[in-house]
Every structure is written in C-alpha cells, then in structure tokens.
Design an enzyme around this catalytic site. Sequence first.
Site, PDB file in Angstrom:
ATOM      1  CE  LYS A  75      -3.089   3.038   0.672  1.00  0.00           C
ATOM      2  NZ  LYS A  75      -4.297   3.357  -0.035  1.00  0.00           N
ATOM      3  CB  CYS A 112      -3.457   8.817   0.314  1.00  0.00           C
ATOM      4  SG  CYS A 112      -5.101   8.677   1.013  1.00  0.00           S
TER       5      CYS A 112
END
Length: 411
Positions: A211, A265
């Site tokens: 991720k 993010c």
Amino acid sequence: MQLDITVLGLGYIGLPTASIFATKGKKVLGVDVVPRVVETINRGDIHIEEPDLDVLVRAAVQSGNLRAAGKPEAASTHIVAVPTPFDVRPDGSRAPDLTYVESATRSLASVIRAGDLVILESTSPVGTTEKMKAWLEDELTRMGRKVGGEILYAHCPERILPGQMLKELVSNDRIAGGLTPEASRRAKELYRTFCTAEIFETDARTAEMAKLTENAFRDVNIAFANELSLVCDRLGINVWELIRLANRHPRVKILQPGPGVGGHCIAVDPWFIVDAAPKEARLMRVAREVNDGKPGWVMDKVRAAAAGLKAPSVACLGLAFKANIDDLRESPSLEIAAHLATEGYKVLAVEPHVHELPKALQGKAELVSLEDALTRADILLLLVDHNAFKAVPVARLRGKRVIDTRGIWNY
Ligand code: SAJ
C-alpha cells in the site's frame, strides 16, 4: 441481532466498506467515537461527500443491516479503518502516529472471541498488524480476560480513489495479508462478499508495504512532472506540450504537473517508508520535497505577476486537493490561497464544491462565484482542474494576468 462485522472508524474508507457489506446481507455495526457521526449514519445520512455514497448508506441503514454506535460489540470480524496521522519533525520529515489504531484495537478487548478475525484497513507503517496483536493481547491481560483460542489478524489495505470510491471498491484487485495463512484465507473469503476482482493472499508486512509503495510510486512520478515544470519554465518551454509529445513514446507515461500534491494519502504515505528506512529511501524523500516545494514556486509566480499592481486581487480558482471533489484535506491550493491572503493580496476564492470558506480562509478571503472572480480579479490563478474551470472561454482570460498551474487553458 448477531453481528457479522464491526467497522471501527466511519470515515472515507470505513463508511463505504461498512455500507457495502450491509447491502450484501452482512449484519454490520459501524463504530465511531464522534457522536454526531453515529447519529448521522443512524438517520441514514452521511457526513462526508462522495458520489452515490448517500444512496448506498441509506439503503444499508434502511435494510436494517447497518447501524452505528460509539463502542464495538461481539462480531466474527472487526475491521479497523481509523486515520493514521503523522507528527512533523523539525527537519520536515514525518513520523506516523498510531494512536487511533492502538485505541481502536484495545477497544476490542471486551468483545473479542477466539476465532475472530481482526482486519487493519488503515494505511499503516510496516509492522503495524503485528503491533495490533500485541496491543490486543496486552489489553486482554490487563483486563484479566482469556479468550481461550487464537485470534486472527490481517492487513487488507484499501486502494479506492476519492471521487470513484464506490466503483473501485467493487472492481479493484485487493491484497489480503495475514499474520498467518489462515488469516489471509479468511480475509480473502470475507472480501469476496462484494469484490469482483482478484484477491491476492500474502503476509501482513508485504501487504503493508504494498500500500505504501503504490502511493510512493505515484508521488515520485508526480514529482518528476513537477520538476519538469520548473525546468521547462526556466528554459522557456511549454511543459504541457512537452509532456504530450514525450508521452507519444510507447514506454513513456509522464503524469501532470500541478500546484503540489494534496490529499491525506500520497503526500503522507511515502514518509512512512522514509521513516522506516531513511538511508535507503532517498529518491522517495526527494520526491516529497519536490512536491512540497511546488506551492512556494507557484506563490513566487503570483508575486512576479503582481509586479506593478496596487492592491492586487487574485482569483484562486479551486481549493480542493484535486479535480471535481469537495475534499480540502492537505490541499496545496488551499495552502496557496491562505498564504497569499496573509501576504496582503485580496483573495477571491472560487470553489464550486463548497458552500462556505474553510477555516484557513475565514475573515481573510472572499468566497465568490466564478463569474464574479473572472470579472473582478487582476490575476487569475488556476489551481484545480475542475470541469467548471475547463469550460471558461479563452476570451474571458484576455486582459488578465493568468497563472495556470494545471495546464487546462490554451491562452
Ligand atoms: N496529482 C498531480 N498530477 C497528477 C496526478 C495527481 O499533481 O498527474 C495530484 C492531485 O492533484 C492531488 C494528488 O496528486 O493533489 C493526489 O491525487 P491522486 O488522484 O493521485 O490520488 P488520491 O490521493 O486521491 O488517491 C490515492 C490513490 N493512489 C494511487 O493512485 C496510487 C488511491 O488509489 C488510494 O486509495 C488513495 O491515494 C489512498 O487512500 O491511499
């Protein structure tokens, strides 16, 4: 009601995930520490904006399969989807703050049973799933509670794109990274409930790193585009035309420069890698610095454009962190607008996706319509490539000093 799943954290990831499980027949309890969020969901409303999320949440609540509460209850699966913020160090680097993950995990101690699966969905540094296991065991010991069997743990990162979440939730490939193969298998089986794409089993550390890697990859690529925009500006070359032409090469796919990288993010996750391996992750660190430096460069452009103007007014077109959404989190556009306002520019902010000025601009700027801004501003500073701005006819830009940070206008 016998629950199948609790979802801890009803934000951008937890709420759509809880709702989609509920619409597929799972009995779901959404847990949030903010009472207003719990009340809103139980009414069938939403507290965040995402296309079609309201319809999904309403359907989930009306079906009786989704309700919200302030505390978790017994269920066979517990999904942790709380924020993982960061602390900024004096040298500008960032250190992950796992406080919310830890408190959510510890809150499970009173309801967890042998055989339950605990899934971490929050983007987290490598090793966090192992830490969750240690925190929960520690809390159980503290409470003097024995569950009498194994608890399973897995990291299943979410990769949905804000603005396209509901589509991507179903159609994105997923990773199920267990602390044991049995945990990976159980997690995979669970996401099969709604995921129509492939689900890959791996270990928890690889899943955590995957991720972070995806977002660091994108950050490095955006940094390349942003650096090119600086080089081209210095050399008098139109960077947008240059990229269009270079991308005609079959193996070249350069991304688009902009005013900086925002959102919660991409501007954050690479730091989790840099923090864990500072000596090795050199490129990723520099990419972060290049992207974080872009707002300052844009402000220099405004200062240059304002030369000779008395009390210049600047129309800041767009405050969101990217096109066609209302999300202002970590937005470079907002940072630029707020900074210009404190420098004494008259800031006319245009953001078709919000109804009031964010705190950072309250009392310092005016929220105006696009039309108003085009009429009144000396300088047009295009910050976000919202569709509404792409539609502005070139004729409306004449006589203005224009800075287009997204390359959408051919003026
Ligand atoms: N940006 C550019 N130039 C580009 C592309 C993006 O300047 O060519 C900027 C955007 O304007 C924005 C920022 O980058 O400020 C990030 O936008 P984004 O659309 O690239 O990504 P996010 O933050 O909305 O979502 C990302 C996605 N990750 C990847 O594409 C690798 C999403 O799949 C993740 O789920 C999400 O982060 C997350 O939650 O981690």
